[in-house]
Write a protein that holds these residues in place. Structure first.
Motif, PDB file in Angstrom:
ATOM      1  N   VAL A  86       0.850  -1.195   0.000  1.00 55.20           N
ATOM      2  CA  VAL A  86       0.000   0.000   0.000  1.00 55.20           C
ATOM      3  C   VAL A  86       0.888   1.249   0.000  1.00 55.20           C
ATOM      4  O   VAL A  86       0.572   2.260  -0.619  1.00 55.20           O
ATOM      5  N   ARG A  87       2.032   1.180   0.703  1.00 55.56           N
ATOM      6  CA  ARG A  87       2.953   2.338   0.775  1.00 55.56           C
ATOM      7  C   ARG A  87       4.008   2.315  -0.319  1.00 55.56           C
ATOM      8  O   ARG A  87       4.527   3.349  -0.705  1.00 55.56           O
ATOM      9  N   ILE A  88       4.413   1.083  -0.723  1.00 57.66           N
ATOM     10  CA  ILE A  88       5.531   0.976  -1.678  1.00 57.66           C
ATOM     11  C   ILE A  88       5.014   0.251  -2.913  1.00 57.66           C
ATOM     12  O   ILE A  88       4.855  -0.977  -2.909  1.00 57.66           O
ATOM     13  N   GLN A  89       4.777   1.054  -3.954  1.00 60.73           N
ATOM     14  CA  GLN A  89       4.047   0.488  -5.078  1.00 60.73           C
ATOM     15  C   GLN A  89       4.771  -0.627  -5.832  1.00 60.73           C
ATOM     16  O   GLN A  89       4.151  -1.580  -6.273  1.00 60.73           O
ATOM     17  N   TRP A  90       6.092  -0.517  -5.986  1.00 59.74           N
ATOM     18  CA  TRP A  90       6.788  -1.500  -6.813  1.00 59.74           C
ATOM     19  C   TRP A  90       6.676  -2.923  -6.254  1.00 59.74           C
ATOM     20  O   TRP A  90       6.899  -3.891  -6.995  1.00 59.74           O
ATOM     21  N   ILE A  91       6.334  -3.064  -4.986  1.00 62.24           N
ATOM     22  CA  ILE A  91       6.237  -4.417  -4.397  1.00 62.24           C
ATOM     23  C   ILE A  91       5.268  -5.279  -5.215  1.00 62.24           C
ATOM     24  O   ILE A  91       5.481  -6.472  -5.425  1.00 62.24           O
ATOM     25  N   GLU A  92       4.195  -4.635  -5.705  1.00 64.57           N
ATOM     26  CA  GLU A  92       3.194  -5.382  -6.488  1.00 64.57           C
ATOM     27  C   GLU A  92       3.751  -5.889  -7.814  1.00 64.57           C
ATOM     28  O   GLU A  92       3.255  -6.865  -8.374  1.00 64.57           O
ATOM     29  N   ASP A  93       4.784  -5.228  -8.332  1.00 67.13           N
ATOM     30  CA  ASP A  93       5.279  -5.546  -9.682  1.00 67.13           C
ATOM     31  C   ASP A  93       6.221  -6.748  -9.726  1.00 67.13           C
ATOM     32  O   ASP A  93       6.626  -7.168 -10.807  1.00 67.13           O
ATOM     33  N   TYR A  94       6.664  -7.229  -8.557  1.00 67.17           N
ATOM     34  CA  TYR A  94       7.697  -8.270  -8.560  1.00 67.17           C
ATOM     35  C   TYR A  94       7.295  -9.486  -7.727  1.00 67.17           C
ATOM     36  O   TYR A  94       6.488  -9.390  -6.805  1.00 67.17           O
ATOM     37  N   ASN A  95       7.932 -10.621  -8.075  1.00 65.06           N
ATOM     38  CA  ASN A  95       7.910 -11.781  -7.189  1.00 65.06           C
ATOM     39  C   ASN A  95       9.246 -11.830  -6.455  1.00 65.06           C
ATOM     40  O   ASN A  95      10.270 -11.389  -6.976  1.00 65.06           O
ATOM     41  N   PHE A  96       9.214 -12.374  -5.242  1.00 59.95           N
ATOM     42  CA  PHE A  96      10.374 -12.310  -4.348  1.00 59.95           C
ATOM     43  C   PHE A  96      10.951 -13.703  -4.093  1.00 59.95           C
ATOM     44  O   PHE A  96      10.191 -14.639  -3.790  1.00 59.95           O
ATOM     45  N   LEU A 122      16.271  -3.805   5.569  1.00 65.32           N
ATOM     46  CA  LEU A 122      17.454  -3.191   4.934  1.00 65.32           C
ATOM     47  C   LEU A 122      17.481  -3.519   3.443  1.00 65.32           C
ATOM     48  O   LEU A 122      17.757  -2.657   2.603  1.00 65.32           O
ATOM     49  N   CYS A 123      17.173  -4.779   3.111  1.00 69.37           N
ATOM     50  CA  CYS A 123      17.128  -5.164   1.690  1.00 69.37           C
ATOM     51  C   CYS A 123      16.050  -4.359   0.969  1.00 69.37           C
ATOM     52  O   CYS A 123      16.288  -3.801  -0.114  1.00 69.37           O
ATOM     53  N   LEU A 124      14.851  -4.270   1.592  1.00 66.92           N
ATOM     54  CA  LEU A 124      13.746  -3.561   0.924  1.00 66.92           C
ATOM     55  C   LEU A 124      14.061  -2.074   0.767  1.00 66.92           C
ATOM     56  O   LEU A 124      13.773  -1.479  -0.276  1.00 66.92           O
ATOM     57  N   ALA A 125      14.678  -1.487   1.802  1.00 67.34           N
ATOM     58  CA  ALA A 125      15.000  -0.058   1.716  1.00 67.34           C
ATOM     59  C   ALA A 125      16.030   0.165   0.613  1.00 67.34           C
ATOM     60  O   ALA A 125      15.907   1.112  -0.183  1.00 67.34           O
ATOM     61  N   GLU A 126      17.032  -0.704   0.541  1.00 66.66           N
ATOM     62  CA  GLU A 126      18.053  -0.533  -0.500  1.00 66.66           C
ATOM     63  C   GLU A 126      17.425  -0.681  -1.893  1.00 66.66           C
ATOM     64  O   GLU A 126      17.680   0.118  -2.799  1.00 66.66           O
TER      65      GLU A 126
END
Ligand code: DP6
Length: 350
Positions: A86-96, A122-126
Motif C-alpha cells: 500500500v505504501r511501496i508500489q513496486w512491491i506489487e510488480d515483482y515476485n520475491f 534493509l534489503c527492501l529499503a536498498e
C-alpha cells in the motif's frame, strides 16, 4: 508452482544483528507504535543474513528459504509485503525469492524476529532507493529501513544502527520518533562500547505466551500509566549513566527494567510467568557475585526465561570463569552465546 530460474532483476543482501533492550518496549498503540520509549544496543555475533531477489516471472509472490529449506516464516513475510505494498508500489510488480540464515542455533530459544525483519527491511529499503533512483547510503536510507523493520516487528527497528538506539517519542529527546529508531551516536562514555553479553540459555522451548499476546495485555493493564511513567524515568536515568560512565546506576536501571517487564506479565489479566526456576537461581547468583566481588555485572531478560549477563571487557577473565564455574550448570545443556555490543548491519557484496 513454477520455481524462479532466471537471473534476478534486482538483488540485495544484508547481515543484520539482533538487539537487546535495556529499557523495554512493552505494549503498543495504533499500528506497531510503542506504548513507551525503549533503548537497546545491537549484538555482534547474533545476526541474520538475508538476500532478496526480485523477478517479474513466476506465479508465486514469495519463495522463502531458511537455511536452504522452504519455511513457514515465508507466510509472515508474504502478509508483511502485502501490507507494505500500500505504501511501496513496486512491491506489487515483482515476485520475491528470499534466502535467510541465522548465526545462532535454532535451539537456542533466541527470538530472531528483530534480526530477520531488520535484514529484510534493509534489503527492501536498498531496493526501494535503487528502483526509485534515489541516492543510497544517506541517513534517509537508514531511517526508511528502521521504519520498515518496525512495521514487521517493533524491536527490529532498533537493529539498524551501530551501538545504542532509542525508539519512541519522549519529552527529553525531541528527535526521537514512534515511527523509527534513532541512533545514539554522540556522547556515550567509551566504557559502554566495551559491553559484553553472555546469553545464558535456560530453556530453548517455545514460550507459553507469545510477545504479541503480552503486548496486547498491556492495553487493559492496571499498571499501564505507571509503567509508561517508569519507562520514561528509567530511560532518562539510563541515558545519563551512559553519558557519565556511571556503571552503578546502569546496573540498577537495567535490572529494574528486566524485572518490571516480567512483573507486568505476572500481573496481566490473565497473568502468566515466563521465568523458570533456573532463571531465578542465575539471578541470585549474579547478584551475590556482584555483591562479593564488586565487579559491575548485571542481568537483563527478553520476554522469555534466558538471561543476558552484561559485563565489561575489563572484567572478562574473571566473569568468564564465573560463568563456567557457577552458571553453566543452570543452563540447558550448558549452552550459552558469547556476544558483545556490535557495529551494526553490513551490506553483503555478492
Ligand atoms: C520484550 O518486537 O517481538 O523483547 O512488535 O509484536 O514483533 P512485535 O514485538 P517484539 O517485542 C519485543 C519485546 C521485548 C522488549 C524489547 O525488545 O524492547
Amino acid at each position: 508452482m513454477t520455481q524462479l530460474q532466471n537471473e534476478a532483476l534486482w538483488t540485495s543482501k544484508w547481515r543484520c544483528p539482533s538487539n537487546i533492550a535495556l529499557v523495554k518496549y512493552w505494549g503498543k498503540r495504533d499500528f506497531q507504535k510503542p506504548m513507551n520509549q525503549s533503548l537497546s544496543f545491537v549484538l555482534q555475533n547474533s545476526f541474520t543474513e538475508m538476500s532478496v531477489e526480485l523477478f517479474k516471472e513466476g506465479d508465486q509472490k514469495v519463495e522463502f528459504y531458511f537455511e536452504g529449506l522452504s519455511h513457514p516464516f515465508g507466510e509472515r513475510i508474504e502478509s508483511y509485503l502485502a501490507q507494505l505494498s500500500v505504501r511501496i508500489q513496486w512491491i506489487e510488480d515483482y515476485n520475491f525469492r528470499i534466502h535467510s540464515r541465522n548465526s545462532f542455533p535454532h535451539s537456542a530459544g533466541i527470538a530472531s524476529s528483530a534480526s530477520s525483519f531488520g535484514a529484510l527491511a534493509l534489503c527492501l529499503a536498498e531496493l526501494h532507493f535503487a528502483i526509485s533512483g534515489k541516492e543510497p547510503d544517506t541517513p534517509d536510507l537508514w531511517r526508511k529501513a528502521s521504519e520498515l523493520a518496525r512495521l514487521g516487528s517493533g524491536s527490529a527497528c532498533r537493529s539498524i544502527y551501530p551501538g545504542f538506539s532509542i525508539w519512541g517519542k519522549a519529552q527529553l529527546f525531541e528527535v526521537c520518533s514512534d515511527e523509527y529508531a534513532t541512533p545514539l551516536y554522540e556522547g556515550i562514555n567509551p566504557v559502554f562500547y566495551t559491553l559484553r553479553d553472555a546469553i545464558l540459555i535456560v530453556d530453548s522451548g517455545v514460550k507459553a505466551v507469545s510477545s504479541t499476546i503480552g503486548h496486547m495485555l498491556m492495553n487493559e493493564h492496571v499498571y499501564q500509566p505507571s509503567r509508561i511513567a517508569q519507562a520514561h524515568q528509567n530511560l532518562n536515568e539510563l541515558y545519563l549513566s551512559l553519558l557519565t560512565g556511571n556503571k552503578e546506576s546502569f546496573v540498577e536501571v537495567v535490572e529494574s527494567e528486566a524485572l518490571s517487564l516480567h512483573a507486568l506479565m505476572m500481573t496481566s489479566r490473565p497473568s502468566y510467568m515466563l521465568l523458570k526456576p533456573n532463571t531465578l537461581e542465575l539471578i541470585s547468583r549474579i547478584r551475590a557475585y556482584r555483591e562479593k566481588t564488586k565487579i559491575p555485572v548485571c542481568f537483563t531478560l527478553d520476554a522469555g526465561p534466558n538471561i543476558h549477563l552484561l559485563y565489561f571487557k575489563k572484567n572478562e577473565l574473571e566473569v568468564r570463569a564465573f560463568i563456567e564455574e557457577e552458571l553453566l550448570d543452570f543452563c540447558e545443556n550448558r549452552q550459552w552465546i558469547d556476544d558483545r555490543i556490535g557495529k551494526g548491519p553490513e551490506r553483503i557484496i555478492t
